[in-house]
Design an enzyme around this catalytic site. Sequence first.
Site, PDB file in Angstrom:
ATOM      1  N   ASN A 101     -10.093   0.189   0.278  1.00 47.46           N
ATOM      2  CA  ASN A 101      -8.626   0.202   0.235  1.00 47.46           C
ATOM      3  C   ASN A 101      -8.166  -0.407  -1.092  1.00 47.46           C
ATOM      4  O   ASN A 101      -8.303  -1.606  -1.304  1.00 47.46           O
ATOM      5  CB  ASN A 101      -8.105  -0.608   1.428  1.00 47.46           C
ATOM      6  CG  ASN A 101      -6.588  -0.612   1.530  1.00 47.46           C
ATOM      7  OD1 ASN A 101      -5.893  -0.228   0.591  1.00 47.46           O
ATOM      8  ND2 ASN A 101      -6.082  -1.061   2.661  1.00 47.46           N
ATOM      9  N   HIS A 107      -3.003   7.290   2.592  1.00 50.28           N
ATOM     10  CA  HIS A 107      -3.496   6.001   2.105  1.00 50.28           C
ATOM     11  C   HIS A 107      -4.913   5.788   2.635  1.00 50.28           C
ATOM     12  O   HIS A 107      -5.202   6.066   3.798  1.00 50.28           O
ATOM     13  CB  HIS A 107      -2.563   4.894   2.582  1.00 50.28           C
ATOM     14  CG  HIS A 107      -3.077   3.520   2.281  1.00 50.28           C
ATOM     15  ND1 HIS A 107      -3.544   3.178   1.036  1.00 50.28           N
ATOM     16  CD2 HIS A 107      -3.215   2.417   3.060  1.00 50.28           C
ATOM     17  CE1 HIS A 107      -3.948   1.921   1.059  1.00 50.28           C
ATOM     18  NE2 HIS A 107      -3.762   1.430   2.277  1.00 50.28           N
ATOM     19  N   CYS A 144       0.811  -1.224   0.000  1.00 51.90           N
ATOM     20  CA  CYS A 144       0.000   0.000   0.000  1.00 51.90           C
ATOM     21  C   CYS A 144       0.844   1.273   0.000  1.00 51.90           C
ATOM     22  O   CYS A 144       0.318   2.360  -0.221  1.00 51.90           O
ATOM     23  CB  CYS A 144      -0.961   0.006   1.185  1.00 51.90           C
ATOM     24  SG  CYS A 144      -2.040  -1.424   1.218  1.00 51.90           S
TER      25      CYS A 144
HETATM   26  O1  UT7 Z   1      -3.430  -0.876   3.852  1.00 47.91           O
HETATM   27  C1  UT7 Z   1      -3.241  -1.209   5.181  1.00 47.91           C
HETATM   28  C2  UT7 Z   1      -4.122  -2.356   5.396  1.00 47.91           C
HETATM   29  N1  UT7 Z   1      -5.067  -2.412   6.375  1.00 47.91           N
HETATM   30  C3  UT7 Z   1      -5.483  -1.526   7.298  1.00 47.91           C
HETATM   31  O2  UT7 Z   1      -5.056  -0.419   7.415  1.00 47.91           O
HETATM   32  C4  UT7 Z   1      -6.514  -2.025   8.237  1.00 47.91           C
HETATM   33  C5  UT7 Z   1      -6.190  -1.715   9.650  1.00 47.91           C
HETATM   34  N2  UT7 Z   1      -7.149  -2.267  10.579  1.00 47.91           N
HETATM   35  C6  UT7 Z   1      -8.457  -1.902  10.631  1.00 47.91           C
HETATM   36  O3  UT7 Z   1      -8.893  -1.086   9.829  1.00 47.91           O
HETATM   37  C7  UT7 Z   1      -9.325  -2.476  11.707  1.00 47.91           C
HETATM   38  O4  UT7 Z   1      -8.525  -3.163  12.637  1.00 47.91           O
HETATM   39  C8  UT7 Z   1     -10.417  -3.446  11.149  1.00 47.91           C
HETATM   40  C9  UT7 Z   1     -11.448  -2.627  10.393  1.00 47.91           C
HETATM   41  C10 UT7 Z   1      -9.790  -4.493  10.254  1.00 47.91           C
HETATM   42  C11 UT7 Z   1     -11.122  -4.128  12.307  1.00 47.91           C
HETATM   43  O5  UT7 Z   1     -11.721  -3.189  13.172  1.00 47.91           O
HETATM   44  P1  UT7 Z   1     -11.619  -3.394  14.740  1.00 47.91           P
HETATM   45  O6  UT7 Z   1     -12.398  -2.305  15.374  1.00 47.91           O
HETATM   46  O7  UT7 Z   1     -10.161  -3.500  15.080  1.00 47.91           O
HETATM   47  O8  UT7 Z   1     -12.424  -4.766  14.944  1.00 47.91           O
HETATM   48  P2  UT7 Z   1     -11.877  -6.141  15.516  1.00 47.91           P
HETATM   49  O9  UT7 Z   1     -10.887  -6.756  14.597  1.00 47.91           O
HETATM   50  O10 UT7 Z   1     -11.461  -5.912  16.919  1.00 47.91           O
HETATM   51  O11 UT7 Z   1     -13.168  -7.052  15.478  1.00 47.91           O
HETATM   52  C12 UT7 Z   1     -14.262  -6.792  16.324  1.00 47.91           C
HETATM   53  C13 UT7 Z   1     -15.336  -7.817  16.075  1.00 47.91           C
HETATM   54  C14 UT7 Z   1     -14.886  -9.271  16.128  1.00 47.91           C
HETATM   55  O12 UT7 Z   1     -15.904 -10.007  16.786  1.00 47.91           O
HETATM   56  P3  UT7 Z   1     -15.704 -10.471  18.316  1.00 47.91           P
HETATM   57  O13 UT7 Z   1     -14.492 -11.359  18.298  1.00 47.91           O
HETATM   58  O14 UT7 Z   1     -15.535  -9.210  19.093  1.00 47.91           O
HETATM   59  O15 UT7 Z   1     -16.991 -11.185  18.593  1.00 47.91           O
HETATM   60  C15 UT7 Z   1     -14.843  -9.699  14.697  1.00 47.91           C
HETATM   61  O16 UT7 Z   1     -15.107 -11.072  14.505  1.00 47.91           O
HETATM   62  O17 UT7 Z   1     -15.922  -7.641  14.788  1.00 47.91           O
HETATM   63  C16 UT7 Z   1     -15.974  -8.902  14.111  1.00 47.91           C
HETATM   64  N3  UT7 Z   1     -15.835  -8.664  12.681  1.00 47.91           N
HETATM   65  C17 UT7 Z   1     -16.882  -8.400  11.866  1.00 47.91           C
HETATM   66  N4  UT7 Z   1     -18.193  -8.312  12.103  1.00 47.91           N
HETATM   67  C18 UT7 Z   1     -18.992  -8.007  11.069  1.00 47.91           C
HETATM   68  C19 UT7 Z   1     -14.700  -8.642  11.942  1.00 47.91           C
HETATM   69  N5  UT7 Z   1     -14.995  -8.358  10.667  1.00 47.91           N
HETATM   70  C20 UT7 Z   1     -16.333  -8.198  10.599  1.00 47.91           C
HETATM   71  C21 UT7 Z   1     -17.218  -7.891   9.550  1.00 47.91           C
HETATM   72  N6  UT7 Z   1     -18.539  -7.796   9.828  1.00 47.91           N
HETATM   73  N7  UT7 Z   1     -16.818  -7.660   8.281  1.00 47.91           N
END
Ligand code: UT7
Length: 320
Positions: free
Chosen positions: A277, A247, A114
């Site tokens: 993204n 980004h 990225c």
């Molecule tokens: O180019 C660089 C690449 N990437 C990035 O910059 C991404 C960086 N990271 C992020 O943007 C965030 O960490 C995410 C958007 C990926 C995740 O957000 P978060 O607030 O950190 O959520 P989390 O990973 O802590 O997940 C919270 C919950 C989990 O459920 P439990 O374990 O709390 O029950 C996940 O299973 O949300 C769940 N979850 C979803 N639920 C519905 C994860 N993905 C999804 C989804 N829909 N698509």
Amino acid sequence: MTVYSRITGTGSYLPEKVLTNRDLEQFVDTSDEWIFSRTGIRQRHIAADGENTSDLALVASRRALEAAGLEPKDIDLLIVATTTADMVFPSTACLLQAKLGIANCPAFDMQAVCSGFVYALSTADHLVKSGQYRHALIVGAEVYSRILDWKDRGTCVLFGDGAGAVVLSRSKHPGILASRLHADGRYAHILSVPGSVSRGEVCGRPLLQMEGNAVFKLAVKVLGEVAHETLAAAGLAKSELDWLIPHQANIRIIQATAKKLGLSMERVIATVDRHANTSAASVPLALDEAARDGRIKPGQHVMLEGVGGGFTWGAVLLRW
Ligand code: UT7
């Protein structure tokens, strides 16, 4: 006489097919509410079958050339930033070069995930400033839809396909004021596509995997640091910055970075809601949008920032 480099044209291309969060709800256990509140994403574009990275790059390149008032034959340096090359080799840059109908200029791919476009722009800046090249074409193009696990809701909702391009020309006036690039391979595991081709077979898992929280935290930290470092290198105060084009991965990362720079969100170009993204394409896509709609005005200071797999990050500061 000091030689500088300046962006003289921008272009971009998004595939026709739009996949909304509501569309995703039909085949992934997710919701528009979850995706939008965590990331700011509403939709993404998806390349058609048979539409490859070099095809997306070609349309974006033609638009950038037209904006610069140049013909493909005027290009004497070609760099494509991509993680989703058409094939193992030749490089996507060489394939694009042939599609543009030009030959002989150096053409190569830049692989910094990225951060790829920012890496490529910084590299081209130094090559143009050496005096050897007159007009460089720098493209960020990706078809991430082909490297996603569409059953993994933690990653497949985050990415999209697209391409952005700029023409970087030799100039008597700056142009690019400063750039800074970084990498730390100790974080390779937090964002990767751990597959390869060997002995005629695909080895490993050729699909994107990510430790979302670790990427989030590191991205916020390094984007703030490299922005300050690049401003200092150019001798500019953060109050002199007119536009931030970071980004486009997550609106919360973008907001946190803007806050560290003391910039209101009115000074930030954000396309993540519509593009998601697009990896190496995200910064030139956002730049093209803001250049064409007239938000960025001549003489203004613009900071471009990339961050992603590797782990890699960097910034380019320029005067428009
Ligand atoms: O180019 C660089 C690449 N990437 C990035 O910059 C991404 C960086 N990271 C992020 O943007 C965030 O960490 C995410 C958007 C990926 C995740 O957000 P978060 O607030 O950190 O959520 P989390 O990973 O802590 O997940 C919270 C919950 C989990 O459920 P439990 O374990 O709390 O029950 C996940 O299973 O949300 C769940 N979850 C979803 N639920 C519905 C994860 N993905 C999804 C989804 N829909 N698509």
